[in-house]
Enzyme design. Sequence first.
Site, PDB file in Angstrom:
ATOM      1  N   ILE A 134      11.378   0.481   5.863  1.00 42.09           N
ATOM      2  CA  ILE A 134      11.449   1.624   7.142  1.00 42.09           C
ATOM      3  C   ILE A 134      12.780   2.150   6.783  1.00 42.09           C
ATOM      4  CG2 ILE A 134      11.384   2.987   9.616  1.00 42.09           C
ATOM      5  CD1 ILE A 134       9.312   1.768  10.072  1.00 42.09           C
ATOM      6  N   VAL A 144       1.212  -1.399  -0.012  1.00 40.55           N
ATOM      7  CA  VAL A 144       0.150   0.368  -0.238  1.00 40.55           C
ATOM      8  C   VAL A 144       0.869   1.337   0.399  1.00 40.55           C
ATOM      9  CG1 VAL A 144      -2.197   1.825   0.985  1.00 40.55           C
ATOM     10  CG2 VAL A 144      -2.101  -1.449   1.301  1.00 40.55           C
ATOM     11  N   GLU A 176      -2.897  -7.194  -1.737  1.00 41.83           N
ATOM     12  CA  GLU A 176      -3.644  -7.593  -1.033  1.00 41.83           C
ATOM     13  C   GLU A 176      -4.784  -6.052  -1.521  1.00 41.83           C
ATOM     14  OE1 GLU A 176      -0.312  -8.342   2.876  1.00 41.83           O
ATOM     15  OE2 GLU A 176      -1.860  -5.894   1.794  1.00 41.83           O
ATOM     16  N   ASN A 227       3.166   1.193  11.395  1.00 40.73           N
ATOM     17  CA  ASN A 227       1.875   0.417  11.385  1.00 40.73           C
ATOM     18  C   ASN A 227       1.904  -1.123  11.380  1.00 40.73           C
ATOM     19  OD1 ASN A 227       1.227   2.873  10.341  1.00 40.73           O
ATOM     20  ND2 ASN A 227       1.360   1.831   8.191  1.00 40.73           N
TER      21      ASN A 227
END
Lengths: 513, 513
Positions: free
Chosen positions: A369, A275, A299, A389
């Site tokens: 990250i 995402v 997904e 998240n």
Amino acid sequence: MSTASLPSTRILNPKLERKIMSAETAAGLIQSGDQIGMSGFTGSGYPKAVPIELAHRIADAHFRGEKFQVSVFTGASTGPELDGALAMAGGIHLRLPYQSDPETRKRINAGEMDYMDIHLSHVAQFVEYGFLGKMDVALVEVAAILEDGRVVPSSSIGNNKTWVDCADRIILEVNSWQPLALEGMHDIYYGLEPPPNRVPIPLTKPGQRIGTPYLKVPPEKIVGIVLTDSPDRNSPFKTPDEASKRIAGHILEFLGWEVKKGRMPANLLPLQSGVGNIANAVLFGLEEGPFEGLTSYTEVIQDGMIGLLNSGKLTCASATAFSLSPEVLTAVNANMASYRDRIVLRPQEISNNPGIIRRIGVISMNGMIEADIYGNVNSTHVMGSRIQNGIGGSGDFARNGYLSIFMAPSQAQKGTISTIVPMVSHVDHTEHDVQVLVTEQGLADLRGLSPRQRAKLIIEKCAGPEYKPLLADYLARSEQLSYGKHTPHLLTESLSWHNRYLRSGNMRPREES
Amino acid sequence: MSTASLPSTRILNPKLERKIMSAETAAGLIQSGDQIGMSGFTGSGYPKAVPIELAHRIADAHFRGEKFQVSVFTGASTGPELDGALAMAGGIHLRLPYQSDPETRKRINAGEMDYMDIHLSHVAQFVEYGFLGKMDVALVEVAAILEDGRVVPSSSIGNNKTWVDCADRIILEVNSWQPLALEGMHDIYYGLEPPPNRVPIPLTKPGQRIGTPYLKVPPEKIVGIVLTDSPDRNSPFKTPDEASKRIAGHILEFLGWEVKKGRMPANLLPLQSGVGNIANAVLFGLEEGPFEGLTSYTEVIQDGMIGLLNSGKLTCASATAFSLSPEVLTAVNANMASYRDRIVLRPQEISNNPGIIRRIGVISMNGMIEADIYGNVNSTHVMGSRIQNGIGGSGDFARNGYLSIFMAPSQAQKGTISTIVPMVSHVDHTEHDVQVLVTEQGLADLRGLSPRQRAKLIIEKCAGPEYKPLLADYLARSEQLSYGKHTPHLLTESLSWHNRYLRSGNMRPREES
């Protein structure tokens, strides 16, 4: 949002129609201590009325000095009416498997809420195996209930099949905002018995249907039905920035090279993309690129994927949820029927299934990250302790995909953070699961390389210019002084960049005066 | 070991019989720069003559000042005649995917040899996809060659099918020490096409046969056949020590509890256990335990598994290799035919296949070097930099198993090393893939717990008594002072235990005077 008195054309079964009640009444059926399986995957298909009323109830109880908390399991992240409201009320005991709500994140990182970060493909089976305790309530948004009681799912599937199968009692939210043209788009597979009785899942192509378009909901377990008319809420779309476009460019060039070398068919292999804006930039890049006849097994259906479907470059998309910006969502909802042959929404135990991902050979592309010089990837924890998240499905796809690509800009926070660090402060994807690393600086193809070879290439290709000499220096000294020289490290300074950032707000070393 | 002139009863095909040559001649067919796929998985089924002659050739070339190195891919670890000889000669350019040879390890950790540590299930497909370059030579030990050219595999399968399929030229070692009764025990699956043409692997039970007992070796690619009569070499068996027995006891108690709670059938689910003495201790514990009708789906058949087969408690065992102590091996080889219905040897892309492991619900039990308080596991690197053996198949099993158990004594090196540390110095298995941690101190069932809950339980149940208060102190201070409190850490001291060990040879803090 009390709409109980309105007649509904979305509930065609008369017996079930009698179970319509207000959201407040339905929230009253939930007890403190309940473990609730809620629908929702990104800002799609989550219950929008009952969680808010539940949050009110919880707040009231807390005002009276009474304890009231529930455990909330979902598909993935949800919207503010669910995670935001319940977190603000202090109503969540344990949350899993993924979240992206600011209030939830704040409470988790303050140590005030327990959160369990799980591979998305693990959730359904862990619940079915009884590993996560009894499911008391399923609270699931749906699009409609047919005459014979079959249920048309909403804009996400997630773990809804499992919640409905395993929970003692079921509350449905029937959301008339969801287009009825969703009917027929879903594919719920009912063949997944627990071991030792599992048989092969027959799926071999991304667009293949192996189940039924309807959710089977035992009517006797339904304790309440709530009518809503509320939109899904996903983030607005940001036009890809320069770094995202360059990352997309590197990936497209690489995929072209793989085709040329015969390591991939000309129409590639099924695409998975995480995402977010970089993922969308890659999809937009594909729209302008040379590849035709693409498929995706992923997904979420993002903006970029709709563009690819519209242009005809993508022939079909398999996912567990929509995750569209408000603008694109409006257009898609208005033309939902035209996508019905080309989009399949599945339970996440199928969309994220390791065996299927490996079988059909998914090209896995996920954000990160940070990564270290050896290619270990941190997807979840800022400075090793603060969760962003969650791991989501990245592990399902990265380890099992045909190719596993991780991508991010080389720097963050105006250059005070280097994405490439000597040692990651938290590991979600080990070196074994990372074959390609990409930043706007370049792409490192790590296949067939030993750790020291990987380090040299990652520094050369991926690190930001300011941090490159610092990383090269760390590697050179580690190669001289490390205890073992297979994966050279100086443990006294391997995490010093993170410590420096925590101390000074900057990973860059200050000039000593 | 030049036996070329002897007649052979192991080669029934006359055309192939003409290709018999000495090991020296066969080694002469290998060129510097070749990438060689060799048989071998633990000390079983590896080529025993040609690698030594190749090592001689390499040493000679080096004496003459010429470069000579090859890349060596295997199933897993091998014996001293392969890894030891070639490492000593400085003959290996790149080694993968697993090794346990002291000389090899020494050179890797001295930075003199490139080694790539890969999930065992990834190797075959990475080679087939062309990710690891061209395979020049397959050097494979077999038990016999039949009249029609079909080949009876040896005591391990590993990646042999892939080496033979992908290599330009093939050298076979026909080892008459291997019992002919191995014929019929293997199951080579030939249905695994690369994506997008993969179909479901039809295996649903550990003992099921889905392929053929013979290796298909294209005769035109065979450039040499070498006759040997040399034993496999595996480590002698050590009687389980007190710590191993206690670990086994905790696991058996836990499995019994899972059955009682209905989370597992009374005959459990297929067992996987890593290589080594703790794994054997668990298997011996099962022999004395209450469970009947057991099955196993694992990498290697160890002593303990033979015991379980002999006692009738284990009905069948699936693996890719034998890994038996010399004593047990002698007994098994003498009675090989009696095990043929109950043992299946498969290619490691099947024995370690994530989709199958998840489908049949394997109980995964693997050793570890260290785990941290949050349940991240280091299986490979001592003090973060020095590789021990490799990740092997632990990742294939741990992430995809029904249950993932990691085990080790709570302390090593006379207590100077704590197995439970604040932060692992290298991660092979992330917190997401570790459901149960066991030391001789106790068992921590981590299912359904958030990181802080995991930490409390791991410290309480698994840490050694001396280190327990130190870990509790680290956690308590981290919960106060950490940047984020989801996974509390103090990065200035998270690796300080390892640093202290590197400085002083002891993780215990010294009393300041």
